[in-house]
Design a protein around this motif. Structure first.
Motif, mmCIF file in Angstrom:
data_model
loop_
_atom_site.group_PDB
_atom_site.id
_atom_site.type_symbol
_atom_site.label_atom_id
_atom_site.label_comp_id
_atom_site.label_asym_id
_atom_site.label_seq_id
_atom_site.Cartn_x
_atom_site.Cartn_y
_atom_site.Cartn_z
ATOM 1 N N GLY A 157 30.597 -9.056 3.550
ATOM 2 C CA GLY A 157 30.619 -7.830 2.774
ATOM 3 C C GLY A 157 29.220 -7.273 2.615
ATOM 4 O O GLY A 157 28.274 -7.674 3.297
ATOM 5 N N HIS A 158 29.082 -6.343 1.699
ATOM 6 C CA HIS A 158 27.794 -5.695 1.471
ATOM 7 C C HIS A 158 27.689 -5.363 -0.005
ATOM 8 O O HIS A 158 28.621 -4.816 -0.599
ATOM 9 N N GLN A 159 26.553 -5.718 -0.606
ATOM 10 C CA GLN A 159 26.322 -5.457 -2.020
ATOM 11 C C GLN A 159 24.982 -4.762 -2.221
ATOM 12 O O GLN A 159 24.018 -5.061 -1.514
ATOM 13 N N LEU A 160 24.932 -3.861 -3.191
ATOM 14 C CA LEU A 160 23.678 -3.277 -3.652
ATOM 15 C C LEU A 160 23.495 -3.684 -5.106
ATOM 16 O O LEU A 160 24.432 -3.590 -5.908
ATOM 17 N N ARG A 161 22.296 -4.162 -5.446
ATOM 18 C CA ARG A 161 22.056 -4.681 -6.787
ATOM 19 C C ARG A 161 20.774 -4.107 -7.390
ATOM 20 O O ARG A 161 19.879 -3.647 -6.680
ATOM 21 N N ALA A 162 20.706 -4.211 -8.717
ATOM 22 C CA ALA A 162 19.466 -3.962 -9.449
ATOM 23 C C ALA A 162 18.689 -5.267 -9.532
ATOM 24 O O ALA A 162 19.220 -6.351 -9.251
ATOM 25 N N THR A 163 17.426 -5.201 -9.940
ATOM 26 C CA THR A 163 16.574 -6.387 -9.924
ATOM 27 C C THR A 163 17.078 -7.477 -10.872
ATOM 28 O O THR A 163 16.794 -8.659 -10.650
#
Length: 390
Positions: A75-81
């Motif tokens: 899959g693919h995830q975008l995260r904050a720090t």
């Protein structure tokens, strides 16, 4: 019977080897690859192979090897720090959006795969080419510091990288590569994070960090940040751990566990040439369209170049000039657009400041995931031509 034509590929990186493999499929042509390094070795770090690149590899004749790879749905995830999830798509959605899966390869493994498609005597190492020029009977010569190395080339392929001497010689007015304002670190960690298999990208203010699983069970990671060029630390690992201190797990552990950390400033060509062709000389890969890595398409588009060039030569093997014209018409618009997108992503993630970071963290969770990933989907849904002799 027409004599066999000779293609000379300058550079044995991914672009050069892929182009040589493609031209080996064209009847009536032989290929010589000239590489400046004295030997091949397990250099480099990881590379993400989007579906467009996987299709290009299959078109180059490696479909059997690709089919033998273990199941690799990520899959693919975008995260904050702090680890907050901004958006996520699972492996099935990635496959639906992008028409296939993204694979993580060690560059050395991909290099070995491409090298296996060529006979040993097709590649010569320790030969640094500094120039090429047309000669009698439409034949080109390639030279090393004034000494002619080959004088019977029907086609010269410049796959000699971002600082290509052949591009500089034949496109003297084209701006040289420039520093983009960002530097990058890369490494391979021996463990996979304790989570579902995903590509994870984390965005901070003026910096980002990403990681993805490799086909061999390890993890490839990369980091980039807006900095002045040329800054190096006595202990890159310690400096990197300090820079990304406080970022979510497993980022510090990935950095700590890596055997080696590569650090390179990010340079790119400020523009793609008005033509990727000059006579019987053609640019492929970074020699023609070096872009920032923020779209993950530098190596992928090099493989595309290889397939398209071989396909056009195969369709009219006795009319090289027309084949090169068609290659340029196909490749230049696509790589120009992708280079602009890649730089836009870099600038957005590295130059938007704290206000931009807060806005991104607020708005991205509210958007449909498919909308966020749409640009990458358009890029990945490229399909190669078939290499068929006329």
């Amino acid at each position: 019977m027409n004599p066999q034509k000779h293609a000379v590929v300058v550079g044995a990186g991914l672009a050069g080897l892929a182009t040589a493999v493609g031209l080996r499929h064209v009847g009536g042509w032989r290929v010589t690859v000239l590489e400046s390094a004295p030997e091949f070795g397990p250099v480099g770090s990881g590379i993400s192979m989007y579906p467009n690149a996987m299709r290009a590899l299959a078109a180059l004749g490696f479909e059997e090897q690709l089919n033998a790879l273990p199941p690799f749905e990520v899959g693919h995830q975008l995260r904050a720090t702090n680890g907050d999830e901004l958006t996520r798509v699972d492996g099935a959605t990635v496959r639906d959006l992008w028409g296939g899966q993204i694979y993580g390869f060690h560059r050395a493994h991909l290099h070995e795969l491409l090298r296996s498609g060529l006979p040993d005597d097709a590649v010569r190492v320790g030969v640094r080419i500094t120039g090429a020029a047309p000669g009698p009977n439409a034949k080109w010569s390639v030279r090393s510091h004034g000494t002619t190395v080959i004088d019977d080339a029907d086609l010269v392929i410049a796959a000699d990288g971002i600082d290509s001497p052949l591009r500089i010689q034949h496109w003297p007015d084209l701006p040289r590569a420039v520093y983009t304002g960002s530097t990058a670190w890369r490494g391979i960690s021996p463990f996979l994070p304790e989570q579902e298999r995903s590509i994870v990208q984390t965005f901070g203010t003026g910096a980002e960090f990403g990681f993805l699983p490799l086909t061999d069970g390890r993890t490839y990671w990369y980091a980039s940040a807006a900095t002045a060029p040329g800054v190096r630390e006595p202990d890159e690992r310690a400096a990197l751990l300090a820079r990304y201190a406080g970022w979510h797990d497993p980022i510090p552990r990935l950095i700590e566990a890596s055997d080696a950390i590569l650090h390179h400033d990010i340079y790119a060509l400020p523009e793609v040439p008005q033509s990727l062709v000059s006579g019987r000389l053609v640019l492929v890969g970074d020699a023609g369209h070096a872009m920032t890595p923020h779209l993950g398409q530098g190596g992928c588009t090099a493989l595309e170049d290889a397939v398209v060039l071989a396909s056009e030569i195969a369709s009219s093997p006795d009319d090289v000039d027309s084949a090169l014209t068609r290659y340029d018409a196909q490749r230049r618009p696509r790589v120009s657009e992708l280079a602009q997108i890649a730089e836009g992503i870099r600038a957005h993630s590295h130059e938007s400041g704290e206000a931009g970071t807060q806005e991104r963290n607020r708005t991205w969770p509210l958007l449909p995931a498919a909308e966020i990933y749409r640009t990458s989907a358009d890029v990945a849904n490229w399909f190669p031509p078939t290499i068929v002799n006329a």
